[in-house]
Design a protein around this motif. Structure first.
Motif, PDB file in Angstrom:
ATOM      1  N   ALA A  60       0.844  -1.193   0.000  1.00 25.00           N
ATOM      2  CA  ALA A  60       0.000   0.000   0.000  1.00 25.00           C
ATOM      3  C   ALA A  60       0.879   1.243   0.000  1.00 25.00           C
ATOM      4  O   ALA A  60       1.708   1.421   0.892  1.00 25.00           O
ATOM      5  CB  ALA A  60      -0.912  -0.004   1.215  1.00 25.00           C
ATOM      6  N   MET A  61       0.694   2.090  -1.015  1.00 26.50           N
ATOM      7  CA  MET A  61       1.466   3.321  -1.122  1.00 26.50           C
ATOM      8  C   MET A  61       0.583   4.508  -0.754  1.00 26.50           C
ATOM      9  O   MET A  61      -0.487   4.699  -1.339  1.00 26.50           O
ATOM     10  CB  MET A  61       2.012   3.512  -2.541  1.00 26.50           C
ATOM     11  CG  MET A  61       2.860   4.755  -2.687  1.00 26.50           C
ATOM     12  SD  MET A  61       3.732   4.860  -4.277  1.00 26.50           S
ATOM     13  CE  MET A  61       2.353   5.004  -5.411  1.00 26.50           C
ATOM     14  N   VAL A  62       1.027   5.286   0.225  1.00 25.09           N
ATOM     15  CA  VAL A  62       0.339   6.498   0.654  1.00 25.09           C
ATOM     16  C   VAL A  62       1.095   7.692   0.091  1.00 25.09           C
ATOM     17  O   VAL A  62       2.279   7.869   0.379  1.00 25.09           O
ATOM     18  CB  VAL A  62       0.283   6.593   2.194  1.00 25.09           C
ATOM     19  CG1 VAL A  62      -0.231   7.960   2.636  1.00 25.09           C
ATOM     20  CG2 VAL A  62      -0.574   5.479   2.769  1.00 25.09           C
ATOM     21  N   GLN A  63       0.412   8.505  -0.701  1.00 22.19           N
ATOM     22  CA  GLN A  63       0.964   9.753  -1.216  1.00 22.19           C
ATOM     23  C   GLN A  63       0.213  10.877  -0.513  1.00 22.19           C
ATOM     24  O   GLN A  63      -1.003  11.026  -0.692  1.00 22.19           O
ATOM     25  CB  GLN A  63       0.783   9.841  -2.723  1.00 22.19           C
ATOM     26  CG  GLN A  63       1.578   8.775  -3.460  1.00 22.19           C
ATOM     27  CD  GLN A  63       1.249   8.750  -4.934  1.00 22.19           C
ATOM     28  OE1 GLN A  63       0.325   8.071  -5.353  1.00 22.19           O
ATOM     29  NE2 GLN A  63       2.030   9.493  -5.716  1.00 22.19           N
ATOM     30  N   VAL A  64       0.925  11.654   0.288  1.00 24.13           N
ATOM     31  CA  VAL A  64       0.298  12.697   1.084  1.00 24.13           C
ATOM     32  C   VAL A  64       0.052  13.927   0.208  1.00 24.13           C
ATOM     33  O   VAL A  64       0.988  14.493  -0.358  1.00 24.13           O
ATOM     34  CB  VAL A  64       1.158  13.061   2.306  1.00 24.13           C
ATOM     35  CG1 VAL A  64       0.461  14.120   3.149  1.00 24.13           C
ATOM     36  CG2 VAL A  64       1.442  11.809   3.137  1.00 24.13           C
ATOM     37  N   LEU A  65      -1.211  14.321   0.117  1.00 23.33           N
ATOM     38  CA  LEU A  65      -1.607  15.448  -0.721  1.00 23.33           C
ATOM     39  C   LEU A  65      -1.755  16.735   0.074  1.00 23.33           C
ATOM     40  O   LEU A  65      -1.651  17.833  -0.485  1.00 23.33           O
ATOM     41  CB  LEU A  65      -2.940  15.133  -1.416  1.00 23.33           C
ATOM     42  CG  LEU A  65      -2.980  13.849  -2.237  1.00 23.33           C
ATOM     43  CD1 LEU A  65      -4.387  13.579  -2.728  1.00 23.33           C
ATOM     44  CD2 LEU A  65      -1.994  13.916  -3.386  1.00 23.33           C
ATOM     45  N   ASP A  66      -2.024  16.617   1.381  1.00 25.38           N
ATOM     46  CA  ASP A  66      -2.258  17.780   2.221  1.00 25.38           C
ATOM     47  C   ASP A  66      -2.123  17.355   3.677  1.00 25.38           C
ATOM     48  O   ASP A  66      -2.428  16.210   4.023  1.00 25.38           O
ATOM     49  CB  ASP A  66      -3.672  18.324   1.965  1.00 25.38           C
ATOM     50  CG  ASP A  66      -3.931  19.667   2.628  1.00 25.38           C
ATOM     51  OD1 ASP A  66      -3.005  20.490   2.722  1.00 25.38           O
ATOM     52  OD2 ASP A  66      -5.085  19.900   3.044  1.00 25.38           O
ATOM     53  N   GLY A  67      -1.657  18.249   4.523  1.00 26.17           N
ATOM     54  CA  GLY A  67      -1.651  18.004   5.957  1.00 26.17           C
ATOM     55  C   GLY A  67      -0.526  17.120   6.448  1.00 26.17           C
ATOM     56  O   GLY A  67       0.537  17.022   5.824  1.00 26.17           O
ATOM     57  N   GLU A  68      -0.792  16.453   7.574  1.00 18.88           N
ATOM     58  CA  GLU A  68       0.227  15.651   8.238  1.00 18.88           C
ATOM     59  C   GLU A  68      -0.422  14.495   8.977  1.00 18.88           C
ATOM     60  O   GLU A  68      -1.472  14.662   9.605  1.00 18.88           O
ATOM     61  CB  GLU A  68       0.982  16.532   9.237  1.00 18.88           C
ATOM     62  CG  GLU A  68       2.069  15.836  10.003  1.00 18.88           C
ATOM     63  CD  GLU A  68       2.782  16.799  10.937  1.00 18.88           C
ATOM     64  OE1 GLU A  68       3.071  16.385  12.071  1.00 18.88           O
ATOM     65  OE2 GLU A  68       3.052  17.948  10.537  1.00 18.88           O
ATOM     66  N   ALA A  69       0.217  13.330   8.905  1.00 17.94           N
ATOM     67  CA  ALA A  69      -0.304  12.149   9.590  1.00 17.94           C
ATOM     68  C   ALA A  69       0.825  11.378  10.244  1.00 17.94           C
ATOM     69  O   ALA A  69       1.995  11.517   9.868  1.00 17.94           O
ATOM     70  CB  ALA A  69      -1.045  11.233   8.614  1.00 17.94           C
ATOM     71  N   GLU A  70       0.441  10.579  11.202  1.00 19.95           N
ATOM     72  CA  GLU A  70       1.362   9.637  11.821  1.00 19.95           C
ATOM     73  C   GLU A  70       0.948   8.255  11.337  1.00 19.95           C
ATOM     74  O   GLU A  70      -0.201   7.860  11.506  1.00 19.95           O
ATOM     75  CB  GLU A  70       1.249   9.729  13.343  1.00 19.95           C
ATOM     76  CG  GLU A  70       2.199   8.829  14.078  1.00 19.95           C
ATOM     77  CD  GLU A  70       2.100   9.035  15.573  1.00 19.95           C
ATOM     78  OE1 GLU A  70       2.709   9.992  16.083  1.00 19.95           O
ATOM     79  OE2 GLU A  70       1.385   8.235  16.202  1.00 19.95           O
ATOM     80  N   ILE A  71       1.879   7.551  10.728  1.00 18.49           N
ATOM     81  CA  ILE A  71       1.610   6.216  10.199  1.00 18.49           C
ATOM     82  C   ILE A  71       2.469   5.222  10.971  1.00 18.49           C
ATOM     83  O   ILE A  71       3.674   5.404  11.097  1.00 18.49           O
ATOM     84  CB  ILE A  71       1.900   6.125   8.690  1.00 18.49           C
ATOM     85  CG1 ILE A  71       0.986   7.076   7.914  1.00 18.49           C
ATOM     86  CG2 ILE A  71       1.747   4.685   8.193  1.00 18.49           C
ATOM     87  CD1 ILE A  71       1.198   7.078   6.416  1.00 18.49           C
ATOM     88  N   THR A  72       1.816   4.191  11.485  1.00 20.48           N
ATOM     89  CA  THR A  72       2.525   3.131  12.189  1.00 20.48           C
ATOM     90  C   THR A  72       2.566   1.913  11.285  1.00 20.48           C
ATOM     91  O   THR A  72       1.520   1.463  10.800  1.00 20.48           O
ATOM     92  CB  THR A  72       1.826   2.786  13.521  1.00 20.48           C
ATOM     93  OG1 THR A  72       1.778   3.975  14.326  1.00 20.48           O
ATOM     94  CG2 THR A  72       2.572   1.700  14.273  1.00 20.48           C
ATOM     95  N   ILE A  73       3.778   1.403  11.053  1.00 17.16           N
ATOM     96  CA  ILE A  73       3.976   0.209  10.227  1.00 17.16           C
ATOM     97  C   ILE A  73       4.743  -0.778  11.097  1.00 17.16           C
ATOM     98  O   ILE A  73       5.906  -0.545  11.414  1.00 17.16           O
ATOM     99  CB  ILE A  73       4.760   0.522   8.941  1.00 17.16           C
ATOM    100  CG1 ILE A  73       4.078   1.634   8.137  1.00 17.16           C
ATOM    101  CG2 ILE A  73       4.932  -0.738   8.098  1.00 17.16           C
ATOM    102  CD1 ILE A  73       4.907   2.175   6.990  1.00 17.16           C
ATOM    103  N   GLY A  74       4.066  -1.850  11.503  1.00 19.78           N
ATOM    104  CA  GLY A  74       4.679  -2.764  12.457  1.00 19.78           C
ATOM    105  C   GLY A  74       4.960  -2.006  13.738  1.00 19.78           C
ATOM    106  O   GLY A  74       4.053  -1.432  14.332  1.00 19.78           O
ATOM    107  N   ASP A  75       6.224  -1.937  14.148  1.00 22.37           N
ATOM    108  CA  ASP A  75       6.612  -1.213  15.359  1.00 22.37           C
ATOM    109  C   ASP A  75       7.183   0.174  15.070  1.00 22.37           C
ATOM    110  O   ASP A  75       7.589   0.879  15.986  1.00 22.37           O
ATOM    111  CB  ASP A  75       7.662  -2.027  16.142  1.00 22.37           C
ATOM    112  CG  ASP A  75       7.107  -3.336  16.670  1.00 22.37           C
ATOM    113  OD1 ASP A  75       5.895  -3.382  16.975  1.00 22.37           O
ATOM    114  OD2 ASP A  75       7.875  -4.311  16.767  1.00 22.37           O
ATOM    115  N   GLU A  76       7.234   0.547  13.800  1.00 16.34           N
ATOM    116  CA  GLU A  76       7.833   1.825  13.419  1.00 16.34           C
ATOM    117  C   GLU A  76       6.758   2.897  13.252  1.00 16.34           C
ATOM    118  O   GLU A  76       5.726   2.669  12.622  1.00 16.34           O
ATOM    119  CB  GLU A  76       8.611   1.672  12.110  1.00 16.34           C
ATOM    120  CG  GLU A  76       9.424   2.876  11.765  1.00 16.34           C
ATOM    121  CD  GLU A  76      10.398   2.612  10.624  1.00 16.34           C
ATOM    122  OE1 GLU A  76      11.091   3.563  10.239  1.00 16.34           O
ATOM    123  OE2 GLU A  76      10.464   1.470  10.135  1.00 16.34           O
TER     124      GLU A  76
END
Length: 114
Positions: A60-76
């Motif tokens: 899954a590829m997330v391309q950020v278009l606006d704003g800010e997010a926190e993404i957790t992948i496994g333990d990262e």
């Protein structure tokens, strides 16, 4: 001829982040394409909204278009902002939360059937 993509004008120049609006206290999604091998979806999330931990059967590829997010992948835990992209590998638990109002284009490329 059957179009694979939907909800977007064809042969027209547009800005992706203008194709979906923010809704207070909500996660909004708009499917652009959904076929067995690929899903493409626009999302907008209000501040503090998120998508709970889950896995996908494809990368899954997330391309950020606006704003800010926190993404957790496994333990990262990663912070992503407008103009940045991150890929979440298949079968690895991941989640996200909007730190500020957040729009993304999500492309999921699924594993071929065995």
């Amino acid at each position: 001829m059957v179009n694979i993509m939907k909800n977007i004008d064809f042969a027209h120049v547009f800005n992706l982040k203008e194709q979906i609006s923010y809704q207070q206290g909500q996660v909004v999604s708009m499917t652009i394409a959904q076929i067995p091998a690929v899903n493409i979806t626009l999302f907008s999330l209000d501040t503090g909204e998120g998508i709970s931990t889950h896995t996908t059967a494809g990368d899954a590829m997330v391309q950020v278009l606006d704003g800010e997010a926190e993404i957790t992948i496994g333990d990262e835990v990663l912070t992503v902002k407008e103009g940045e992209t991150v890929i979440m590998p298949s079968d690895v638990p991941h989640s996200l939360e909007a730190r500020r109002r957040f729009k993304m284009l999500l492309t999921v490329v699924k594993k071929p059937a065995e």
